[in-house]
Design a protein around this motif. Structure first.
Motif, mmCIF file in Angstrom:
data_model
loop_
_atom_site.group_PDB
_atom_site.id
_atom_site.type_symbol
_atom_site.label_atom_id
_atom_site.label_comp_id
_atom_site.label_asym_id
_atom_site.label_seq_id
_atom_site.Cartn_x
_atom_site.Cartn_y
_atom_site.Cartn_z
ATOM 1 N N GLY A 26 27.497 -46.812 8.323
ATOM 2 C CA GLY A 26 26.579 -46.857 9.458
ATOM 3 C C GLY A 26 27.272 -46.797 10.800
ATOM 4 N N VAL A 27 28.627 -46.891 10.793
ATOM 5 C CA VAL A 27 29.372 -46.816 12.043
ATOM 6 C C VAL A 27 29.155 -45.474 12.741
ATOM 7 N N VAL A 28 28.808 -44.439 11.985
ATOM 8 C CA VAL A 28 28.528 -43.131 12.592
ATOM 9 C C VAL A 28 27.414 -43.253 13.624
ATOM 10 N N ASP A 68 38.991 -43.830 11.408
ATOM 11 C CA ASP A 68 38.889 -44.309 10.029
ATOM 12 C C ASP A 68 37.612 -45.136 9.907
ATOM 13 N N ALA A 69 36.683 -44.667 9.077
ATOM 14 C CA ALA A 69 35.396 -45.350 8.958
ATOM 15 C C ALA A 69 35.534 -46.754 8.397
ATOM 16 N N THR A 70 36.611 -47.009 7.660
ATOM 17 C CA THR A 70 36.771 -48.343 7.052
ATOM 18 C C THR A 70 37.056 -49.416 8.100
ATOM 19 N N THR A 71 37.434 -49.010 9.314
ATOM 20 C CA THR A 71 37.720 -50.001 10.359
ATOM 21 C C THR A 71 36.452 -50.486 11.053
ATOM 22 N N ASN A 100 36.013 -51.567 14.957
ATOM 23 C CA ASN A 100 37.260 -51.194 15.618
ATOM 24 C C ASN A 100 37.268 -49.702 15.949
ATOM 25 N N ALA A 101 36.646 -48.878 15.118
ATOM 26 C CA ALA A 101 36.567 -47.439 15.381
ATOM 27 C C ALA A 101 35.763 -47.167 16.652
ATOM 28 N N ILE A 102 34.707 -47.954 16.867
ATOM 29 C CA ILE A 102 33.916 -47.788 18.084
ATOM 30 C C ILE A 102 34.746 -48.134 19.313
ATOM 31 N N GLN A 103 35.594 -49.179 19.210
ATOM 32 C CA GLN A 103 36.456 -49.569 20.322
ATOM 33 C C GLN A 103 37.520 -48.500 20.597
ATOM 34 N N GLN A 104 38.104 -47.923 19.533
ATOM 35 C CA GLN A 104 39.100 -46.863 19.705
ATOM 36 C C GLN A 104 38.490 -45.669 20.441
ATOM 37 N N ALA A 105 37.293 -45.306 20.056
ATOM 38 C CA ALA A 105 36.631 -44.174 20.698
ATOM 39 C C ALA A 105 36.481 -44.410 22.197
ATOM 40 N N ILE A 156 26.825 -50.928 12.121
ATOM 41 C CA ILE A 156 26.117 -50.015 13.006
ATOM 42 C C ILE A 156 26.371 -50.434 14.450
ATOM 43 N N GLY A 157 26.617 -51.712 14.635
ATOM 44 C CA GLY A 157 26.870 -52.218 15.973
ATOM 45 C C GLY A 157 25.653 -52.956 16.490
ATOM 46 N N PRO A 158 25.856 -54.068 17.203
ATOM 47 C CA PRO A 158 24.713 -54.846 17.681
ATOM 48 C C PRO A 158 23.823 -54.069 18.632
#
Length: 456
Positions: free
Chosen positions: A407-409, A372-375, A378-383, A192-194
């Protein structure tokens, strides 16, 4: 001799008088035509009188002139009766309208009567209620179906951090700060991210006195998660909102599923009756062009492609011009996959956006970033890096069914405030689903024991 002549004249006059006036008593012998009016009775009486007179008056030529004078008197009397007969028809028309007027007044009386209208209004209201109830029931049913489908797609995520949260709640009966600290560790490992995890836990701490049991904690988690994702305009793309053709640029790094996402989007729009053209803008990878050709044939839409290693901007320019000329509804353009850390490739992506806007003569409708949700993190950084280069307007999160990091969403939406347009929870075309924040949060945070027969 004169006396004899006078006697004959008197006799002739008597006979004529008898014939003229004395025959009337015998006229009642003709009562057959009583069904007719008075005038027909008079006319047959006068006609036979004229027929019988000539034989008896043939001997006295002088008496003949006297009869015509008496006969005209009868026709004068006869017309008098027909005049009386027409008077009755005049009375009949005057009565007819009077009899119709009450008939016209009856509907007015019925309409003005309040007693029958009240039951009618009640009946109409009852019908309206019956029709409205199934609509709301159908909506609730559809909502439950969406949640069930998402829970199945998020099974790996739910079997990860949601199951671990359930274990923590089962061990600790008291809702205290120590419980929230354990929850924080689980949320961070769910990618989810800190930052987002801290925000969720801070909100839960603020209402700690209201959390009496674990059910209240589950409800609070769901409510706070919903507030995180509902602040943006999430959901599918609206075709024609800013004009036609609706132009969508699909960007992202290699391997995230851009080409497959394009094919599934084209299928969705085609099913909605839209005319779609695909632009094979990833000219540096032959496999990407071949993939789009397969999808174009499967979906039944057109494809614009260039030569191997042609300028991607020119291919997209041609696709937009074709869509404008042919009256097509949607242009979906693929772009070359590039690492978000390569600045020269990101500059080329900016050129693609400028060229598409030049062809459109306005800004593009959507720039979809496929992640890619599996990353996970890293997906948050790409965004973040794609946002700095181009105006990303929406996110497609793929492969949610194959990761425990769903939960990365929450982290992406919370940190970047970019709406999630679609999520991928399977391989089928229908598994690319429009993102519904409420259904997603319900499926993600629903208490595991609320799913009989389903393993969280």
């Amino acid at each position: 001799m004169m006396i004899f002549v006078i006697v004959l004249v008197v006799l002739a006059a008597a006979v004529g008088t008898y014939l003229a006036f004395g025959r009337k008593p015998s006229s009642p012998e003709l009562p057959e035509p009583r069904e007719d009016d008075a005038p027909p009775k008079v006319l047959p009486t006068a006609a036979p009188a004229k027929a019988k007179e000539p034989p008896r008056r043939s001997a006295e030529p002088k008496a003949a002139p006297a009869e015509p004078k008496a006969a005209p008197a009868e026709p004068k009397a006869a017309p008098a009766e027909p005049k009386a007969a027409p008077a009755e028809p005049k009375a009949a028309p005057t009565e007819a309208p009077r009899s119709v007027e009450p008939v016209r007044s009856e509907p007015t009386a019925a309409e003005s009567d309040d007693s029958p209208s009240a039951p009618a209004v009640v009946a109409q209201a009852a019908v309206a209620v019956k029709l409205a109830a199934p609509a709301s029931a159908a909506s609730e049913t559809e909502s439950r179906e969406r949640v069930a489908i998402l829970k199945k797609g998020l099974a790996t995520t739910r079997g990860g951090f949601i199951a671990r949260l359930a274990q923590i709640f089962s061990r600790k009966k008291e809702i205290d700060p120590a419980l929230l600290d354990e929850m924080q560790a689980v949320l961070i490992t769910a990618d989810i991210g800190p930052r987002t995890a801290d925000k969720l836990l801070d909100r839960l701490r603020a209402r700690l006195g209201q959390l009496r049991d674990t059910d209240a904690v589950w409800a609070a988690l769901s409510e706070e998660g919903r507030q995180l994702v509902q602040g943006t305009r999430s959901g599918g793309i609206v075709v024609g909102e800013h004009g036609r053709p609706t132009t969508i640029l699909v960007v992202g790094v290699n391997g995230v599923g851009k080409t497959t996402t394009i094919g599934k989007l084209a299928s969705h729009f085609k099913q909605d009756g839209k005319k779609v053209v695909l632009a094979a803008g990833d000219t540096f990878r032959a496999a990407a062009v071949l993939q789009l050709e397969v999808w174009a044939k499967r979906v039944g839409c057109e494809l614009v492609k260039g030569k191997d290693r042609a300028d991607p901007s020119s291919v997209i320019f041609d696709a937009v011009k074709k869509a404008k000329a042919d009256g097509l509804d949607v242009v979906i353009a693929d772009t070359a996959g590039r690492l978000h850390t390569k600045s020269n490739l990101m500059e080329e992506l900016k050129k693609v956006v400028r060229t598409a806007e030049k062809a459109l003569e306005r800004p593009v409708d959507e720039i979809l970033l496929v992640l890619d949700a599996t990353t996970g993190q890293n997906a948050i950084q790409q965004a973040q890096l794609f946002k700095e280069a181009i105006p990303v307007s929406g996110i497609v999160l793929t492969k949610l069914d194959g990761t425990a990091k769903g939960g990365v969403v929450l982290g992406i939406v919370d940190e970047h405030r970019v709406p999630v347009r679609y999520i991928g929870i399977g391989e089928r075309v229908e598994d690319l689903r429009e993102f519904d924040p409420d259904s997603f949060v319900r499926a993600l945070f629903e208490k595991p024991d609320e799913e009989p027969g389903v393993q969280a």
